[in-house]
Design a protein around this motif. Structure first.
Motif, PDB file in Angstrom:
ATOM      1  N   SER A 122       0.843  -1.194   0.000  1.00  0.00           N
ATOM      2  CA  SER A 122       0.000   0.000   0.000  1.00  0.00           C
ATOM      3  C   SER A 122       0.882   1.248   0.000  1.00  0.00           C
ATOM      4  O   SER A 122       0.397   2.358   0.213  1.00  0.00           O
ATOM      5  CB  SER A 122      -0.915   0.020   1.233  1.00  0.00           C
ATOM      6  N   LYS A 123       2.157   1.049  -0.240  1.00  0.00           N
ATOM      7  CA  LYS A 123       3.111   2.164  -0.204  1.00  0.00           C
ATOM      8  C   LYS A 123       2.778   3.201  -1.269  1.00  0.00           C
ATOM      9  O   LYS A 123       2.373   2.854  -2.376  1.00  0.00           O
ATOM     10  CB  LYS A 123       4.536   1.638  -0.424  1.00  0.00           C
ATOM     11  N   TYR A 124       2.947   4.460  -0.908  1.00  0.00           N
ATOM     12  CA  TYR A 124       2.695   5.553  -1.847  1.00  0.00           C
ATOM     13  C   TYR A 124       4.006   5.965  -2.506  1.00  0.00           C
ATOM     14  O   TYR A 124       4.994   6.247  -1.833  1.00  0.00           O
ATOM     15  CB  TYR A 124       2.081   6.752  -1.120  1.00  0.00           C
ATOM     16  N   TYR A 125       4.005   5.980  -3.835  1.00  0.00           N
ATOM     17  CA  TYR A 125       5.154   6.450  -4.612  1.00  0.00           C
ATOM     18  C   TYR A 125       4.727   7.722  -5.350  1.00  0.00           C
ATOM     19  O   TYR A 125       3.663   7.752  -5.968  1.00  0.00           O
ATOM     20  CB  TYR A 125       5.583   5.403  -5.640  1.00  0.00           C
ATOM     21  N   THR A 126       5.575   8.723  -5.306  1.00  0.00           N
ATOM     22  CA  THR A 126       5.195   9.991  -5.944  1.00  0.00           C
ATOM     23  C   THR A 126       5.230   9.907  -7.464  1.00  0.00           C
ATOM     24  O   THR A 126       4.509  10.631  -8.139  1.00  0.00           O
ATOM     25  CB  THR A 126       6.122  11.138  -5.497  1.00  0.00           C
ATOM     26  N   CYS A 127       6.072   9.019  -7.988  1.00  0.00           N
ATOM     27  CA  CYS A 127       6.206   8.919  -9.446  1.00  0.00           C
ATOM     28  C   CYS A 127       6.794   7.559  -9.816  1.00  0.00           C
ATOM     29  O   CYS A 127       7.241   6.789  -8.947  1.00  0.00           O
ATOM     30  CB  CYS A 127       7.102  10.039  -9.982  1.00  0.00           C
ATOM     31  N   TYR A 128       6.838   7.288 -11.099  1.00  0.00           N
ATOM     32  CA  TYR A 128       7.373   6.020 -11.590  1.00  0.00           C
ATOM     33  C   TYR A 128       8.825   5.816 -11.182  1.00  0.00           C
ATOM     34  O   TYR A 128       9.239   4.701 -10.831  1.00  0.00           O
ATOM     35  CB  TYR A 128       7.233   5.942 -13.116  1.00  0.00           C
ATOM     36  N   ASN A 129       9.624   6.875 -11.221  1.00  0.00           N
ATOM     37  CA  ASN A 129      11.042   6.757 -10.896  1.00  0.00           C
ATOM     38  C   ASN A 129      11.263   6.237  -9.475  1.00  0.00           C
ATOM     39  O   ASN A 129      12.258   5.562  -9.199  1.00  0.00           O
ATOM     40  CB  ASN A 129      11.753   8.095 -11.075  1.00  0.00           C
ATOM     41  N   ASP A 130      10.343   6.544  -8.554  1.00  0.00           N
ATOM     42  CA  ASP A 130      10.442   6.037  -7.184  1.00  0.00           C
ATOM     43  C   ASP A 130      10.070   4.555  -7.104  1.00  0.00           C
ATOM     44  O   ASP A 130      10.529   3.826  -6.233  1.00  0.00           O
ATOM     45  CB  ASP A 130       9.512   6.820  -6.246  1.00  0.00           C
ATOM     46  N   LEU A 131       9.249   4.135  -8.039  1.00  0.00           N
ATOM     47  CA  LEU A 131       8.684   2.785  -8.012  1.00  0.00           C
ATOM     48  C   LEU A 131       9.529   1.752  -8.760  1.00  0.00           C
ATOM     49  O   LEU A 131       9.561   0.578  -8.394  1.00  0.00           O
ATOM     50  CB  LEU A 131       7.275   2.856  -8.607  1.00  0.00           C
ATOM     51  N   GLU A 132      10.241   2.186  -9.794  1.00  0.00           N
ATOM     52  CA  GLU A 132      10.876   1.243 -10.723  1.00  0.00           C
ATOM     53  C   GLU A 132      11.876   0.298 -10.059  1.00  0.00           C
ATOM     54  O   GLU A 132      12.066  -0.831 -10.513  1.00  0.00           O
ATOM     55  CB  GLU A 132      11.553   1.994 -11.872  1.00  0.00           C
ATOM     56  N   LYS A 133      12.501   0.730  -8.960  1.00  0.00           N
ATOM     57  CA  LYS A 133      13.478  -0.136  -8.290  1.00  0.00           C
ATOM     58  C   LYS A 133      12.837  -1.404  -7.738  1.00  0.00           C
ATOM     59  O   LYS A 133      13.516  -2.400  -7.490  1.00  0.00           O
ATOM     60  CB  LYS A 133      14.190   0.632  -7.177  1.00  0.00           C
ATOM     61  N   GLU A 134      11.510  -1.374  -7.535  1.00  0.00           N
ATOM     62  CA  GLU A 134      10.796  -2.545  -7.002  1.00  0.00           C
ATOM     63  C   GLU A 134      10.754  -3.697  -8.003  1.00  0.00           C
ATOM     64  O   GLU A 134      10.457  -4.839  -7.636  1.00  0.00           O
ATOM     65  CB  GLU A 134       9.365  -2.148  -6.615  1.00  0.00           C
ATOM     66  N   PHE A 135      11.028  -3.419  -9.276  1.00  0.00           N
ATOM     67  CA  PHE A 135      10.987  -4.457 -10.306  1.00  0.00           C
ATOM     68  C   PHE A 135      12.274  -5.278 -10.374  1.00  0.00           C
ATOM     69  O   PHE A 135      12.312  -6.320 -11.036  1.00  0.00           O
ATOM     70  CB  PHE A 135      10.726  -3.838 -11.681  1.00  0.00           C
ATOM     71  N   LYS A 136      13.307  -4.816  -9.688  1.00  0.00           N
ATOM     72  CA  LYS A 136      14.591  -5.509  -9.754  1.00  0.00           C
ATOM     73  C   LYS A 136      14.472  -6.927  -9.188  1.00  0.00           C
ATOM     74  O   LYS A 136      13.835  -7.153  -8.168  1.00  0.00           O
ATOM     75  CB  LYS A 136      15.648  -4.718  -8.972  1.00  0.00           C
TER      76      LYS A 136
END
Length: 209
Positions: free
Chosen positions: A131-145
């Motif tokens: 349920s974490k809030y990410y301000t933008c895609y750049n904050d989120l993309e590291k989760e795909f690693k």
């Protein structure tokens, strides 16, 4: 020519129109349509091009009576960013969007599905319950690693890799993603700093008998 126009309008009443604001949404939904051999919806725009909020709203208005329903899928990261950058005294993007929501909510066949911050949050819910809030895609993309989306790119080449297209990769986890997205609840347009992926509702709308 007139007969063709009439036929297109009549045929449209049997299908749904999905209005999107980016090319990634179109690629993903086109793959969903292709892989499931569906004919009950079309994605607008037909060509991948970026459009303003006003242009998307106008598309919906112009087609209110032409389709079974209209589904507006919209990412909120750019709206929030532009709202923060709006000079004092000028109308913000979020205010503009709220006005469009008010105008459209009286139409029962219009569904507005918001992703916060973006479509990639929906992808993340396939591989992680968060349920974490990410301000933008750049904050989120590291989760795909180190996941099935390792190396993710917003390119047509990545989305449509032969036998490894993004829909095929994610499809085994679709029900999990829907469950995770439901748990996040509905959007509160006056409290947008919460992770949401309302696109999950699209599948039940399209499959409704």
């Amino acid at each position: 020519m007139m007969e063709r126009a009439k036929r297109t309008k009549r045929d449209g009443k049997q299908i749904h129109l999905i209005v999107v604001d980016g090319k990634t949404e179109k690629w993903y939904l086109d793959l969903y349509k292709e892989k499931n051999s569906l004919k009950n919806f079309k994605v607008d725009p037909e060509l991948c091009k970026k459009r303003t909020l006003k242009e998307q709203f106008q598309t919906i208005e112009e087609n209110l009576n032409n389709y079974l329903s209209i589904i507006w899928v919209i990412d909120f990261d750019v709206i929030l960013k532009e709202t923060c950058e709006t000079p004092k005294g000028e109308k913000t993007k979020i205010s503009e969007f709220r006005e469009y929501m008010e105008l459209l909510k009286k139409h029962e066949n219009v569904h507005i599905l918001i992703n916060v911050p973006c479509l990639e949050y929906w992808y993340l819910l396939h591989i992680k319950n968060t349920s974490k809030y990410y301000t933008c895609y750049n904050d989120l993309e590291k989760e795909f690693k180190n996941t099935i989306l390792d190396g993710y790119e917003k390119t047509e080449k990545f989305y449509k890799q032969k036998n490894k297209d993004i829909y095929t990769k994610l499809q085994p986890f679709l029900e999990k993603a829907i469950t995770n997205a439901k748990q996040l609840g509905d959007i509160n347009i006056y409290d947008m700093e919460k992770g949401k992926a309302e696109i999950y509702k699209l599948f039940s709308i399209l499959n409704k008998k």
